[in-house]
Design a protein around this motif. Structure first.
Motif, PDB file in Angstrom:
ATOM      1  N   VAL A  38      90.332  19.864   7.539  1.00  0.00           N
ATOM      2  CA  VAL A  38      89.354  19.033   8.253  1.00  0.00           C
ATOM      3  C   VAL A  38      90.022  18.308   9.422  1.00  0.00           C
ATOM      4  O   VAL A  38      89.453  18.220  10.514  1.00  0.00           O
ATOM      5  CB  VAL A  38      88.659  18.047   7.298  1.00  0.00           C
ATOM      6  N   ALA A  39      91.227  17.816   9.223  1.00  0.00           N
ATOM      7  CA  ALA A  39      91.942  17.129  10.310  1.00  0.00           C
ATOM      8  C   ALA A  39      92.202  18.085  11.470  1.00  0.00           C
ATOM      9  O   ALA A  39      92.040  17.707  12.643  1.00  0.00           O
ATOM     10  CB  ALA A  39      93.251  16.537   9.797  1.00  0.00           C
ATOM     11  N   LEU A  40      92.580  19.326  11.167  1.00  0.00           N
ATOM     12  CA  LEU A  40      92.788  20.318  12.224  1.00  0.00           C
ATOM     13  C   LEU A  40      91.481  20.599  12.952  1.00  0.00           C
ATOM     14  O   LEU A  40      91.437  20.623  14.188  1.00  0.00           O
ATOM     15  CB  LEU A  40      93.358  21.611  11.625  1.00  0.00           C
ATOM     16  N   ARG A  41      90.407  20.773  12.198  1.00  0.00           N
ATOM     17  CA  ARG A  41      89.103  21.057  12.828  1.00  0.00           C
ATOM     18  C   ARG A  41      88.668  19.892  13.716  1.00  0.00           C
ATOM     19  O   ARG A  41      88.201  20.097  14.838  1.00  0.00           O
ATOM     20  CB  ARG A  41      88.040  21.336  11.765  1.00  0.00           C
ATOM     21  N   ASP A  42      88.812  18.670  13.216  1.00  0.00           N
ATOM     22  CA  ASP A  42      88.419  17.506  14.009  1.00  0.00           C
ATOM     23  C   ASP A  42      89.294  17.361  15.252  1.00  0.00           C
ATOM     24  O   ASP A  42      88.797  16.984  16.322  1.00  0.00           O
ATOM     25  CB  ASP A  42      88.462  16.238  13.163  1.00  0.00           C
ATOM     26  N   ASP A  43      90.583  17.660  15.133  1.00  0.00           N
ATOM     27  CA  ASP A  43      91.472  17.610  16.291  1.00  0.00           C
ATOM     28  C   ASP A  43      91.028  18.624  17.343  1.00  0.00           C
ATOM     29  O   ASP A  43      90.947  18.303  18.536  1.00  0.00           O
ATOM     30  CB  ASP A  43      92.913  17.873  15.861  1.00  0.00           C
ATOM     31  N   LEU A  44      90.721  19.841  16.896  1.00  0.00           N
ATOM     32  CA  LEU A  44      90.235  20.852  17.831  1.00  0.00           C
ATOM     33  C   LEU A  44      88.876  20.472  18.414  1.00  0.00           C
ATOM     34  O   LEU A  44      88.613  20.705  19.596  1.00  0.00           O
ATOM     35  CB  LEU A  44      90.169  22.218  17.135  1.00  0.00           C
ATOM     36  N   ALA A  45      88.022  19.880  17.601  1.00  0.00           N
ATOM     37  CA  ALA A  45      86.704  19.447  18.085  1.00  0.00           C
ATOM     38  C   ALA A  45      86.858  18.373  19.168  1.00  0.00           C
ATOM     39  O   ALA A  45      86.160  18.418  20.188  1.00  0.00           O
ATOM     40  CB  ALA A  45      85.857  18.928  16.928  1.00  0.00           C
ATOM     41  N   ARG A  46      87.766  17.424  18.961  1.00  0.00           N
ATOM     42  CA  ARG A  46      87.990  16.388  19.980  1.00  0.00           C
ATOM     43  C   ARG A  46      88.497  17.014  21.279  1.00  0.00           C
ATOM     44  O   ARG A  46      88.066  16.640  22.364  1.00  0.00           O
ATOM     45  CB  ARG A  46      88.963  15.327  19.463  1.00  0.00           C
ATOM     46  N   GLN A 106      87.883  20.095  22.270  1.00  0.00           N
ATOM     47  CA  GLN A 106      86.755  20.816  22.853  1.00  0.00           C
ATOM     48  C   GLN A 106      85.839  19.864  23.616  1.00  0.00           C
ATOM     49  O   GLN A 106      85.437  20.145  24.756  1.00  0.00           O
ATOM     50  CB  GLN A 106      85.957  21.552  21.765  1.00  0.00           C
ATOM     51  N   VAL A 107      85.502  18.750  22.995  1.00  0.00           N
ATOM     52  CA  VAL A 107      84.624  17.768  23.644  1.00  0.00           C
ATOM     53  C   VAL A 107      85.268  17.268  24.934  1.00  0.00           C
ATOM     54  O   VAL A 107      84.621  17.206  25.982  1.00  0.00           O
ATOM     55  CB  VAL A 107      84.307  16.606  22.677  1.00  0.00           C
ATOM     56  N   ALA A 108      86.536  16.913  24.874  1.00  0.00           N
ATOM     57  CA  ALA A 108      87.237  16.412  26.060  1.00  0.00           C
ATOM     58  C   ALA A 108      87.336  17.467  27.157  1.00  0.00           C
ATOM     59  O   ALA A 108      87.363  17.141  28.349  1.00  0.00           O
ATOM     60  CB  ALA A 108      88.644  15.931  25.684  1.00  0.00           C
ATOM     61  N   SER A 109      87.350  18.743  26.763  1.00  0.00           N
ATOM     62  CA  SER A 109      87.443  19.843  27.728  1.00  0.00           C
ATOM     63  C   SER A 109      86.089  20.313  28.219  1.00  0.00           C
ATOM     64  O   SER A 109      86.013  21.253  29.020  1.00  0.00           O
ATOM     65  CB  SER A 109      88.186  21.025  27.082  1.00  0.00           C
ATOM     66  N   GLY A 110      85.005  19.721  27.694  1.00  0.00           N
ATOM     67  CA  GLY A 110      83.664  20.127  28.095  1.00  0.00           C
ATOM     68  C   GLY A 110      83.183  21.393  27.417  1.00  0.00           C
ATOM     69  O   GLY A 110      82.191  21.983  27.856  1.00  0.00           O
ATOM     70  N   LEU A 111      83.863  21.815  26.358  1.00  0.00           N
ATOM     71  CA  LEU A 111      83.441  23.004  25.619  1.00  0.00           C
ATOM     72  C   LEU A 111      82.417  22.617  24.564  1.00  0.00           C
ATOM     73  O   LEU A 111      82.546  21.582  23.920  1.00  0.00           O
ATOM     74  CB  LEU A 111      84.636  23.665  24.937  1.00  0.00           C
ATOM     75  N   VAL A 112      81.422  23.455  24.407  1.00  0.00           N
ATOM     76  CA  VAL A 112      80.391  23.213  23.406  1.00  0.00           C
ATOM     77  C   VAL A 112      80.675  24.130  22.230  1.00  0.00           C
ATOM     78  O   VAL A 112      80.462  25.333  22.296  1.00  0.00           O
ATOM     79  CB  VAL A 112      78.984  23.496  23.976  1.00  0.00           C
ATOM     80  N   GLN A 113      81.202  23.572  21.157  1.00  0.00           N
ATOM     81  CA  GLN A 113      81.460  24.359  19.952  1.00  0.00           C
ATOM     82  C   GLN A 113      81.313  23.454  18.740  1.00  0.00           C
ATOM     83  O   GLN A 113      80.312  23.481  18.075  1.00  0.00           O
ATOM     84  CB  GLN A 113      82.855  24.997  20.006  1.00  0.00           C
TER      85      GLN A 113
END
Length: 166
Positions: free
Chosen positions: A15-23, A25-32
């Motif tokens: 979950v920590a890895l997923r949340d790190d990647l999600a953050r 993505q959001v900062a990069s403007g990616l929608v995932q």
């Protein structure tokens, strides 16, 4: 390098890895993904069903993949429930510090081998329809798009992809 099964104690790290990647993505403007969408309890249940597989580097998780026998929530309008010709990938993640090492390909190649070992012929996955870089990544690995699936909020439209591996 082969993935190993995840254990219940790995749920928080996944979950920590997923949340790190999600953050990222959001900062990069990616929608995932969005941070907080998945909980450790959900992942522990999936681990109990033997769905999560990991690559480790010095004990830390460097890449993950979740493998499902069926995925009717995403594919039921294209694939009959009794159809057992595929395995389905979710949760393909590579730690940002390990980017560019080909670990995503390692994980997908490993799942493709599991598809063949199970007597199946197709590897299926999905990603956000609004994520052109991820769509291009999968196309470059030989996946073919099978259409977009719309959902009610908070889910976003997903593009479904598959690859023959038989």
């Amino acid at each position: 390098m082969f993935p190993t099964r995840a254990y219940a104690r790995d749920a928080e790290a996944i979950v920590a890895l997923r949340d790190d990647l999600a953050r990222w993505q959001v900062a990069s403007g990616l929608v995932q993904w969005q941070p907080g969408e998945v909980t450790p309890d959900q992942v522990r249940e999936q681990i109990a069903d033997q769905q999560w597989w990991l690559l480790r580097d010095d004990g830390a998780i460097s890449a993950t993949v979740r493998v499902l026998e069926a995925d009717p929530r995403i594919w039921d309008d294209l694939v009959a429930p009794e159809d057992a010709d595929a395995l389905y990938v979710h949760g393909l993640m590579v730690r940002r510090t390990h980017r560019g090492r080909g670990l995503g390909t390692v994980m997908l190649d490993w799942v493709a081998e599991r598809v063949r070992d199970a007597g199946r012929t197709i590897l299926r996955l999905d990603c956000a329809a609004a994520n052109p870089s991820l769509r291009a990544y999968y196309a470059g690995l030989g996946f073919t798009e099978r259409g977009v699936r719309e959902f009610d909020p908070p889910w976003r439209p997903l593009v479904r992809l598959e690859k023959s591996v038989g």
